[in-house]
Design a protein around this motif. Structure first.
Motif, PDB file in Angstrom:
ATOM      1  N   THR A 168      28.377 -52.041 -19.725  1.00  0.00           N
ATOM      2  CA  THR A 168      27.691 -53.274 -19.953  1.00  0.00           C
ATOM      3  C   THR A 168      26.144 -52.662 -20.045  1.00  0.00           C
ATOM      4  N   PRO A 169      25.716 -53.330 -21.012  1.00  0.00           N
ATOM      5  CA  PRO A 169      23.922 -52.911 -21.269  1.00  0.00           C
ATOM      6  C   PRO A 169      23.490 -53.329 -20.000  1.00  0.00           C
ATOM      7  N   ILE A 170      22.229 -52.735 -19.742  1.00  0.00           N
ATOM      8  CA  ILE A 170      21.234 -53.519 -18.824  1.00  0.00           C
ATOM      9  C   ILE A 170      20.325 -54.315 -19.244  1.00  0.00           C
ATOM     10  N   MET A 171      20.358 -54.485 -20.555  1.00  0.00           N
ATOM     11  CA  MET A 171      19.597 -55.724 -21.335  1.00  0.00           C
ATOM     12  C   MET A 171      20.095 -55.969 -22.864  1.00  0.00           C
ATOM     13  N   SER A 172      20.155 -57.102 -23.001  1.00  0.00           N
ATOM     14  CA  SER A 172      20.552 -57.638 -24.549  1.00  0.00           C
ATOM     15  C   SER A 172      19.246 -58.317 -25.117  1.00  0.00           C
ATOM     16  N   VAL A 173      19.195 -58.049 -26.600  1.00  0.00           N
ATOM     17  CA  VAL A 173      17.928 -58.748 -27.120  1.00  0.00           C
ATOM     18  C   VAL A 173      18.551 -59.369 -28.449  1.00  0.00           C
TER      19      VAL A 173
END
Length: 402
Positions: A168-173
């Motif tokens: 799971t990414p730490i941040m999505s944009v």
């Protein structure tokens, strides 16, 4: 029964949010990024734009643009080599599902060692991947926020499903300005991928009230906005609503998982190197026709979310209306008519079906299928339905890998 809900801890969304995202990246104290992307975004200068924004925040970066449309074991190895050579301390994925999945494979192996094939299956890793920030440029896969990583094993001609909380990414944009002017075929394929995520999550045996709410809202937004996004690629409101829709669908399937559509589509992508979203779109009505026996009421709910007037219908009629609405949307956005038009061979179906039954995505399909039944679904999708209503050759020309 207890459940766990997975998604990135930070999710930055909305037109023009890219600059905000870069400031958030700086706050983590990272020093050097491996930007994982593809040759198209590299040549268009999008990767260079990200590098410039990072440089303004005193963050160095190098670009790996070797991601293929269906990322492979070799892609992961090559990116990992570059990451180690340049001593990068975090990863940025830039693009759609392919760069995101490739970046996840690189980051997972960087932290855990071994080969990406070691992590095929569910939660096979021991520790979190190298920090990953996922910048999305398409509205479809939701790979920027999920714990799913799909990598093609070119030696076995299959797609490996890696479902792992540690990817799971730490941040999505999700900045819809990065999604403007994408080709019609890509927009259609990724949009139908998102619809498939929502529908499969809604009928999944692991569905919860949280995933149900996300799935139905995603279906509603896709039905209202995908046609416009395909026809008018510069329509920012439609692009933004599709960005929200695919994210909601991601929230749903990231936690309720998927079903036989994805289990089967993975085999088509791995064996023939076909675009994932197109395979999903073609298989979705056929798999849901198989699921009517167990999921008629839920499919009727999906029909209602798609704007179909199901009042007065019984559950079975509502489910059939849902399947018809899915077919109409596919036709309207230019999805090819049948698997045969994509080069799928009848003789390969037993092998494709056998591999689909091994895919982890099929575990939560609401109705269990035999080998013969999966073969039957594949065969049903080989020829155009009566309401296909479109030239397959024209559709194939308009469709690009997703």
């Amino acid at each position: 029964m207890s459940t766990t809900f997975f998604m990135p801890s930070v999710n930055i969304m909305g037109a023009g949010c890219l600059q905000e995202a870069v400031l958030a990246i700086r706050g983590h104290g990272f020093r050097k990024a491996l930007i994982v992307t593809d040759t198209v975004l590299s040549k268009l200068g999008v990767a260079a734009r990200i590098q410039s924004l990072l440089e303004a925040q005193d963050i160095q970066s190098v670009v790996f643009d070797g991601t293929q449309p269906n990322p492979t074991v070799a892609n992961v190895k090559a990116g990992l080599t570059q990451l180690k050579e340049h001593r990068c301390d975090f990863v940025i994925s830039l693009g759609g599902g392919s760069p995101h999945d490739c970046a996840k494979g690189i980051a997972l192996c960087a932290a855990n060692g071994g080969e990406i094939a070691d992590y095929e299956g569910v939660d096979r890793s021991a520790k979190p991947q190298l920090p990953l920030v996922a910048i999305n440029t398409t509205a479809g896969t939701a790979s920027e926020m999920t714990r799913f990583c799909i990598i093609t094993d070119e030696a076995r001609h299959i797609k490996m499903a890696i479902v792992d909380r540690n990817v799971t990414p730490i941040m999505s944009v999700n900045d819809p300005e990065l999604m403007l002017a994408k080709p019609k075929g890509l927009t259609a394929a990724t949009g139908m991928d998102a619809l498939t995520h929502a529908v499969e999550a809604y009928v999944s045996t692991a569905a919860t009230p949280i995933t149900d709410a996300c799935a139905l809202k995603a279906v509603e937004l896709i039905s209202q906005n995908l046609r416009t996004a395909v026809t008018h690629g510069d329509n920012l409101p439609a692009r933004e609503q599709m960005a929200y829709a695919q994210f909601l669908a991601g929230m749903a399937f990231n936690n309720a998982s998927l079903g036989y559509v994805h289990a089967m589509a993975h085999q088509l992508g791995g064996f023939y190197d076909l675009p994932h979203g197109v395979c999903n779109a073609l298989l979705l009505p056929h798999v849901e026709a198989f699921n009517v026996q167990t999921s008629a009421a839920r499919l009727s709910d999906v029909a209602r979310a798609m704007g179909v007037a199901v009042e007065g219908m019984d559950a079975t009629a509502g489910a059939q209306a849902c399947i018809a609405a899915i077919r109409r949307l596919s036709v309207d956005v230019g999805i090819p008519a049948c698997l045969a038009d994509l080069g799928v061979k009848e003789n390969d179906i037993p092998m494709l079906a056998a591999n689909a039954l091994k895919d982890a995505c099929g575990l939560t399909n609401p109705r269990k299928a035999s080998q013969a039944e999966i073969e039957g679904i594949f065969r049903g999708a080989m020829t155009a339905s009566a309401d296909a209503g479109r030239s397959a050759s024209q559709a194939t020309r308009d469709t690009v890998p997703a």
